[in-house]
Structure formats: C-alpha cells, structure tokens
Design a protein around this motif. Structure first.
Motif, PDB file in Angstrom:
ATOM      1  N   ARG A   9     -22.175 -13.071 -10.529  1.00  0.00           N
ATOM      2  CA  ARG A   9     -22.277 -14.478 -10.137  1.00  0.00           C
ATOM      3  C   ARG A   9     -23.716 -14.965 -10.203  1.00  0.00           C
ATOM      4  NH1 ARG A   9     -20.698 -17.516  -4.439  1.00  0.00           N
ATOM      5  NH2 ARG A   9     -18.515 -17.224  -5.071  1.00  0.00           N
TER       6      ARG A   9
ATOM      7  N   HIS B 176     -12.551 -20.400  -7.535  1.00  0.00           N
ATOM      8  CA  HIS B 176     -12.526 -19.089  -6.893  1.00  0.00           C
ATOM      9  C   HIS B 176     -11.105 -18.890  -6.375  1.00  0.00           C
ATOM     10  CE1 HIS B 176     -14.088 -15.734  -4.368  1.00  0.00           C
ATOM     11  NE2 HIS B 176     -13.244 -16.194  -3.454  1.00  0.00           N
TER      12      HIS B 176
ATOM     13  N   CYS C 143     -12.093 -23.043  -3.295  1.00  0.00           N
ATOM     14  CA  CYS C 143     -11.571 -21.703  -3.030  1.00  0.00           C
ATOM     15  C   CYS C 143     -10.077 -21.829  -2.744  1.00  0.00           C
ATOM     16  CB  CYS C 143     -12.290 -21.065  -1.853  1.00  0.00           C
ATOM     17  SG  CYS C 143     -14.086 -20.933  -2.087  1.00  0.00           S
TER      18      CYS C 143
ATOM     19  N   GLU D 189     -13.667 -17.139 -10.789  1.00  0.00           N
ATOM     20  CA  GLU D 189     -13.626 -15.842 -10.122  1.00  0.00           C
ATOM     21  C   GLU D 189     -12.195 -15.600  -9.661  1.00  0.00           C
ATOM     22  OE1 GLU D 189     -18.137 -16.179  -8.201  1.00  0.00           O
ATOM     23  OE2 GLU D 189     -16.358 -16.432  -6.935  1.00  0.00           O
TER      24      GLU D 189
ATOM     25  N   ASP E 257     -17.370 -21.606   0.703  1.00  0.00           N
ATOM     26  CA  ASP E 257     -18.473 -20.794   0.188  1.00  0.00           C
ATOM     27  C   ASP E 257     -19.789 -21.536   0.388  1.00  0.00           C
ATOM     28  OD1 ASP E 257     -20.362 -19.426  -1.503  1.00  0.00           O
ATOM     29  OD2 ASP E 257     -18.665 -18.519  -2.545  1.00  0.00           O
TER      30      ASP E 257
ATOM     31  N   ARG F 185     -15.356 -25.157 -11.910  1.00  0.00           N
ATOM     32  CA  ARG F 185     -15.485 -23.829 -11.319  1.00  0.00           C
ATOM     33  C   ARG F 185     -14.325 -23.593 -10.365  1.00  0.00           C
ATOM     34  NH1 ARG F 185     -21.915 -23.838  -9.515  1.00  0.00           N
ATOM     35  NH2 ARG F 185     -22.811 -23.652 -11.616  1.00  0.00           N
TER      36      ARG F 185
END
Length: 306
Positions: free
Chosen positions: A291, A99, A70, A131, A62, A97
């Motif tokens: 986001r 994803h 990710c 996410e 990303d 964090r």
C-alpha cells in the motif's frame, strides 16, 4: 456465466443434499459492488445483494486513507454449506479505490453430500486501486469447496489480493487438521483486452494425497498467499523492500518468500506457519509495504482486542 460444476476435482461429489438441492433458492448468493470516484473520495455507487451474501453500506474507517470506502461482506448462513453457489462481482472505475473484507473467517461447513463453490470477478479501470483482504478460510471435516477468481486490470491499476487457509478446526475436539475432502482455489489475471497474465491454481485433497509431508506442508499448518498486481515500477520497489532474503524463523516456526509474477504482472508472496496469527502478521507486513508504494499511505495500526 462461469460454472464450476464440471471441474475435474468435483466429479466424486455430484450427489444432491437431502435438505435442499444444490443451487436452490436460498443457496445462490450473489453480490455486485460498483465503486466510482466522486470528487475527493470513492463511493459505493452500485450495490446488489442476494442472500446468503450481504453488504450493507460502505464505511470510511481507515484513518490513513479517509477517502477509501471499506466494505464488509457478510453471510447470513454462518458459512458455506453443501450445495451453496456463491458469486461476487466487483467493478472499480477510473481512479477509484476500494477496500473489501469479510466479517469473520469463512467457515466451510461439514458436508455429507455435494459441495460449495465461489466465483469472484474483479474488474479495474485505469489508475484504480483495490485491496481484497478477507479473513482466513477454515475448511471443516469432510468439506468440499472450489473457488475461481478472475482479475481484469490495466497496467496502471493495482490489486492487492490475499488469502489465508487454515488446516481446519485445529483445536476442536481432538483436532481437525487436514480432515477436509477438497479445497481448490484458482486465480487468473488478465488485461482488459483478454491477454492473460498468469494463472495459479492449487488443489488440496488430503485424503488422496497427504499434505503433511516434505515438499508440501510438512510440519506447517497455515498457508498465506498474497498477490500484488501492479505496474513493474511499483512492483520493483515492493520487491526491493521485502525480498532481501526468504525468511526462515525456526522458533515460531515461519517461512516466507516473495517472487516476481510473469508478464510484468507484479509479485506473489507466500507464507507458511504453524499458527494463524504469525501468518496473518506476515501477510499484513507485506500488504503495508504494497500500500505504501502504491498509494503513498500506510495501514492504520493493527487493532488489538487486549
């Protein structure tokens, strides 16, 4: 450990597959993911996988959030088969964090016995951001599938959870539109002390209660559902940018609307459409706003296969 075998809607499907019994070796998929903050980025600090669920490693693709790991969830069986019992546990540490996506659409394969289940658990620490944006779910003819998801997070954390449900293999043969036996999905959110925030559950049994009628799906085929769990201030900013008016696009057709969740838990965004891509585009547009308000970053441009 939670078991879904006794939920009411599964009562008619307790027969065993002729090939392998439900929950036999090779049919119990387990995935454990643990994310932790290390310096200026988050790493996948804990990984356990048991086939048919598989994760290889975290990637940092990303460009808008280069610190964001990710992770792509794969399946070695080509979908969910009768008798499958799948479980995924995701733990995200303070300030971390993540994803998480799937490799492709989740295919609930045709079944002549039993059913498939999926249990998902997400536990977020203070200031964590997650996410979970899997590809659409496609329930094949006569499939039976039950999913239970629990999210536990403090007020300072943010979880962006999305699901897109297709009507089946719409263009396969003469078409399989709402030809599955059962699709059931439940989402629960709670605080770390166990205080419940909300529960949403929908049970779709097209053979018993037709869904192509007024007040249910009517002429629509694809359902998108996005839940943003975050603090009230962030939720208010997202609501201001996305909820001016419900969208009714007669030409596409497409219908969207956003609502506040109880207990200051966040927002919920619903989409109905005839085809998958307009629904996915609407889901993505909402996720972009979420986001941006939660992290100050946006999504990279959507990848085009053309």
């Amino acid at each position: 450990m939670i078991s879904l075998d006794s939920v009411r809607e599964l009562a008619p499907y307790q027969d065993q597959p002729a090939q392998l019994p439900a929950g036999a070796n090779g049919k119990v998929g387990v995935l454990r993911l643990g994310f932790a903050r290390r310096g200026d980025r988050t790493i996948l600090a804990d990984l356990y996988r048991q086939s048919p669920l598989l994760v290889q490693r975290a990637l940092y693709w990303d460009e808008e959030m280069p610190d964001l790991p990710c992770v792509m969830v794969l399946t070695t069986s080509g979908g969910v088969l009768q008798g499958d019992r799948l479980r995924m546990d995701v733990d995200v540490g303070p300030g971390a964090r993540a994803h998480v996506v799937t490799q492709s659409a989740t295919k609930i394969q045709e079944m002549d016995a039993n059913y498939g289940t999926q249990i998902q658990s997400f536990t977020l620490a203070d200031d964590a951001y997650v996410e979970f944006l899997p590809e659409p779910v496609i329930p094949f003819r006569r499939s039976r599938f039950v999913s239970h998801t629990r999210v536990r997070l403090p007020r300072s954390a943010t979880m962006l959870y999305a699901e897109v449900l297709q009507p089946g293999r719409k263009y396969y043969g003469d078409g399989e539109i709402f030809a599955y036996d059962l699709f059931s999905s439940e989402l629960r959110a709670e605080r770390p002390d166990g205080r419940g925030l909300f529960v949403e559950k929908f049970v779709v049994t097209p053979g018993r209660f037709p869904v192509a009628r007024l007040g249910v799906m009517e002429r629509f085929h694809v359902f998108g559902n996005v839940v943003l769990l975050t603090d009230p201030e962030r939720a208010a900013r997202v609501h201001e940018r996305t909820a001016a008016d419900p969208v009714w696009d007669e030409e596409t057709p497409l219908a969207t609307a956003v609502s506040r969740l109880p207990n200051d838990a966040g927002l919920i965004f619903k989409v109905l459409g005839r085809e998958t891509e307009p629904v996915r585009a609407a889901v993505r547009a909402f996720c972009v706003v979420a986001r941006e308000e939660a992290t100050g970053c946006t999504f990279p441009p959507a990848f085009s296969w053309r």
